[in-house]
Design an enzyme around this catalytic site. Structure first.
Site, PDB file in Angstrom:
ATOM      1  NE  ARG A   1      -2.280  -1.352   3.466  1.00 27.22           N
ATOM      2  CZ  ARG A   1      -1.861  -0.400   4.592  1.00 27.22           C
ATOM      3  NH1 ARG A   1      -1.912   0.948   4.169  1.00 27.22           N
ATOM      4  NH2 ARG A   1      -1.235  -0.660   5.527  1.00 27.22           N
TER       5      ARG A   1
ATOM      6  CB  SER B   1       1.109  -5.377   8.419  1.00 26.01           C
ATOM      7  OG  SER B   1       1.383  -6.198   7.197  1.00 26.01           O
TER       8      SER B   1
HETATM    9  P1  ATP Z   1      -1.910  -8.221   7.587  1.00 26.56           P
HETATM   10  O1  ATP Z   1      -2.736  -7.095   8.230  1.00 26.56           O
HETATM   11  O2  ATP Z   1      -0.958  -7.594   6.656  1.00 26.56           O
HETATM   12  O3  ATP Z   1      -2.589  -9.024   6.872  1.00 26.56           O
HETATM   13  P2  ATP Z   1      -1.544 -10.344   9.604  1.00 26.56           P
HETATM   14  O4  ATP Z   1      -1.868  -9.647  11.021  1.00 26.56           O
HETATM   15  O5  ATP Z   1      -2.677 -11.026   9.140  1.00 26.56           O
HETATM   16  O6  ATP Z   1      -1.161  -9.200   8.640  1.00 26.56           O
HETATM   17  P3  ATP Z   1      -0.158 -12.780   9.052  1.00 26.56           P
HETATM   18  O7  ATP Z   1      -0.525 -12.690   7.692  1.00 26.56           O
HETATM   19  O8  ATP Z   1      -0.999 -13.568   9.980  1.00 26.56           O
HETATM   20  O9  ATP Z   1      -0.212 -11.256   9.738  1.00 26.56           O
HETATM   21  O10 ATP Z   1       1.223 -12.898   9.155  1.00 26.56           O
HETATM   22  C1  ATP Z   1       2.123 -13.317  10.209  1.00 26.56           C
HETATM   23  C2  ATP Z   1       3.444 -13.952   9.645  1.00 26.56           C
HETATM   24  O11 ATP Z   1       4.242 -14.348  11.048  1.00 26.56           O
HETATM   25  C3  ATP Z   1       3.030 -15.249   9.114  1.00 26.56           C
HETATM   26  O12 ATP Z   1       3.957 -15.483   7.981  1.00 26.56           O
HETATM   27  C4  ATP Z   1       3.447 -16.293  10.010  1.00 26.56           C
HETATM   28  O13 ATP Z   1       3.679 -17.656   9.484  1.00 26.56           O
HETATM   29  C5  ATP Z   1       4.503 -15.693  10.813  1.00 26.56           C
HETATM   30  N1  ATP Z   1       4.711 -16.222  12.335  1.00 26.56           N
HETATM   31  C6  ATP Z   1       5.868 -16.752  12.778  1.00 26.56           C
HETATM   32  N2  ATP Z   1       5.735 -17.108  13.863  1.00 26.56           N
HETATM   33  C7  ATP Z   1       4.435 -16.616  14.468  1.00 26.56           C
HETATM   34  C8  ATP Z   1       3.866 -16.671  15.814  1.00 26.56           C
HETATM   35  N3  ATP Z   1       4.402 -17.037  16.757  1.00 26.56           N
HETATM   36  N4  ATP Z   1       2.375 -16.259  15.504  1.00 26.56           N
HETATM   37  C9  ATP Z   1       1.896 -15.733  14.469  1.00 26.56           C
HETATM   38  N5  ATP Z   1       2.539 -15.717  13.179  1.00 26.56           N
HETATM   39  C10 ATP Z   1       3.897 -16.244  12.946  1.00 26.56           C
END
Ligand code: ATP
Ligand code: MN
Length: 533
Positions: A59, A240
């Protein structure tokens, strides 16, 4: 309208005269068009459409503009998040977008809904030139049935996506060739100079972030799941990369949504009809539901494929670190459609603390919940260039400042009311570093974070033992089933205790400095709920 072909539409009212307009085409048709007309588009071996967004792969928050208009002027939180432009510049941008769309051979229209709640759903029309953008928004919005499409009528909001064509930098208020401009008076959004599809999705969220609080409903940047048996739900707020999408794809729960929700008088509902997952390092072992959802009908963005097998290399970040996959929510087996659920019993704030000082899980008082909601902390890992390993803190109000329209206090007040009314537990979970900051420690294992969330859902953590954090004052949970007790208290995981203390104080200092801008407006007790100076 009866008898008319629901896939045909005349766009003359917008000044668009292109003869070939495809309205809500099938995914198969959009695949065909993407591959035929867009260089680089392809099909992955899993069946997902592979598309490329060009120069912008994320973005452009600095290029967002809101039209200053007497009807909404007093509602908008003007400043770096919501930069004003006047109506005239908006019309120049719109004309530019329409001029561009008019030289395209074919135009795509997606008519769909935002918001699963029948009384609060918005009719959204996307007008775009790229089949990839059309499939993306058909995936991300709530797809109408053919009957609903026949009776769609006039949309509430229209998004003109002419992202292939630049904005005019000489127009007043334009600072780059990219512009994402929104007018609440005209109920239109115009996108120029970026083909990143996520702009449309977050554009719809911004519109909902304006309209819902106006009706007394709380729009939230969070994922949500519901109990497999009962109506209860829980929500996960976070910026994010903190884990909203990953942690909400949970086979023990019903998925309500991964990113944008509204909390009203009868519970929560998703705004979207699809999910948009980060694809970096995706494996079928660690994230099976997401991996298997990226099949025919999904869009994979900016990933690298093997020329011959068309297998995706999810570790390849040569185009961007922000590779993404969009899929309809029903591609997740345990999704709950329609995507609505009862009031949350638990609110979880996710933070990815790259300093490695916040505990894996702590319980927050109501004041602490408000403090952390307004602060909206996470940390980014600084680029690896020139050996810089220092993490950088991000504070983003309500865990989603770029999408807010009202002042953060508006959302915070609504949240406080709801926490009070429904006696909700609030938790802070660090999905980031443990055992040291980025570079020394390691990211908390996903299986441990999942075990923490399981324990919250099972009601175990509400009565688990806690101890206060000496600097942040939050109640650190010291026992969680299936999580080693030694990682629950961060200090114990650091080899150098004085370095831990120094880093902890440093982060506290950043919280205090950030909160200064809200002190005058925040409710009594909230400031005192932060770390001590
Ligand atoms: P966005 O708002 O950009 O969509 P999001 O909050 O949905 O972000 P995720 O897409 O869930 O974020 O990204 C979390 C990333 O971190 C993933 O790639 C996941 O595999 C990685 N990760 C590694 N360790 C952890 C953990 N302990 N808990 C959560 N995610 C983890
Ligand atoms: Mn997400």
């Amino acid at each position: 309208m009866s008898g008319a072909n629901i896939h045909e539409l005349d766009l003359i009212a917008y000044g668009i005269t292109v003869k070939t307009v495809h309205r809500n085409p099938s995914p198969a048709q959009l695949y065909e068009h993407a591959i035929r007309y867009e260089a680089g588009s392809s099909i992955a071996d899993s069946g997902a459409l592979v598309a490329y967004s060009g120069e912008k792969t994320g973005r452009s928050p600095q290029d967002k503009r809101i039209v200053k208009h007497p009807d909404s002027d007093k509602d908008v939180w003007w400043g770096p998040v919501n930069v004003p432009i006047d109506e005239h510049v908006f019309r120049i941008n719109r004309e530019r977008a329409i001029d561009y769309l008019n030289i395209c051979e074919r135009i795509y229209v997606i008519d769909a809904f935002a918001g699963w709640h029948p009384r609060n759903r918005l009719k959204v029309r996307i007008i775009c030139s790229r089949p990839y953008h059309a499939l993306f928004m058909q995936t991300m919005l709530i797809r109408p049935t053919s009957g609903e499409l026949a009776e769609f009528g006039e949309p509430d909001y229209v998004i003109f996506n002419a992202g292939r064509f630049p904005a005019n930098r000489l127009s007043v208020g334009m600072t780059s060739k990219t512009s994402i401009a929104l007018s609440f008076a005209e109920r239109q959004m115009v996108i120029l100079g970026t083909e990143y599809a996520g702009e449309m999705k977050k554009g719809v969220f911004t519109i909902m972030n304006y309209l819902m609080p106006k009706r007394g409903l709380l729009s939230m940047h969070c994922s949500a799941t519901a109990d497999a048996q009962g109506p209860q739900s829980s929500v996960l707020f976070g910026l994010s990369g903190t884990g909203k999408t990953t942690l909400s794809a949970d086979p023990k729960r019903r998925l309500i949504g991964d990113d944008e929700h509204v909390w009203g008088d009868d519970g929560i509902f998703n705004i979207e009809g699809g999910c948009y997952a980060k694809a970096i390092d995706l494996t079928p072992e660690s994230e099976p539901d997401i991996f298997h959802a990226l099949r025919f009908g999904s869009v994979l963005e900016n990933v690298v494929l093997d020329d011959e097998s068309h297998r995706v290399d999810f570790h390849d970040t040569s185009i961007t670190q922000n590779t993404r996959g969009a899929y309809p929510i029903e591609f997740i087996k345990n999704s709950k459609v329609p995507c609505m659920a009862g009031h949350p019993t638990d609110i979880i704030f996710l933070t990815c603390d790259a300093f490695g000082v916040l505990p894996p899980v702590s319980k927050l008082t109501q004041e602490q919940a408000m403090y952390h909601f307004i602060s909206g902390y996470t940390a980014k890992v600084a680029g690896t260039e020139m050996g810089v390993t220092e993490p950088s803190a991000t504070f983003s109000a309500c865990f989603g400042a770029p999408f807010l329209v009202w002042h953060p206090a508006k959302y915070a007040e609504l949240l406080a009311e709801k926490i009070e009314e429904h006696k909700v537990n609030v938790w802070l979970i660090n999905t980031g570093w443990s055992g040291g900051s980025y570079g020394a420690g390691a990211r908390i294992k996903l299986k441990f974070t999942r075990a923490i969330i399981d324990a919250i859902h099972a009601g175990i953590l509400a009565t688990a033992p806690t101890q206060p954090d000496p600097i942040f004052g939050i109640h650190v949970v010291t026992e969680v089933p299936d999580v080693p007790a030694e990682i629950l208290i961060p200090e114990r995981t650091w080899a150098d205790k004085s370095e831990f203390a120094g880093t902890s104080r440093k982060l506290a200092g950043l919280f205090i400095a950030n909160f200064k801008k809200y002190e005058s407006g925040s409710a009594p007790g909230v400031k005192a709920a932060g770390p001590e100076a």
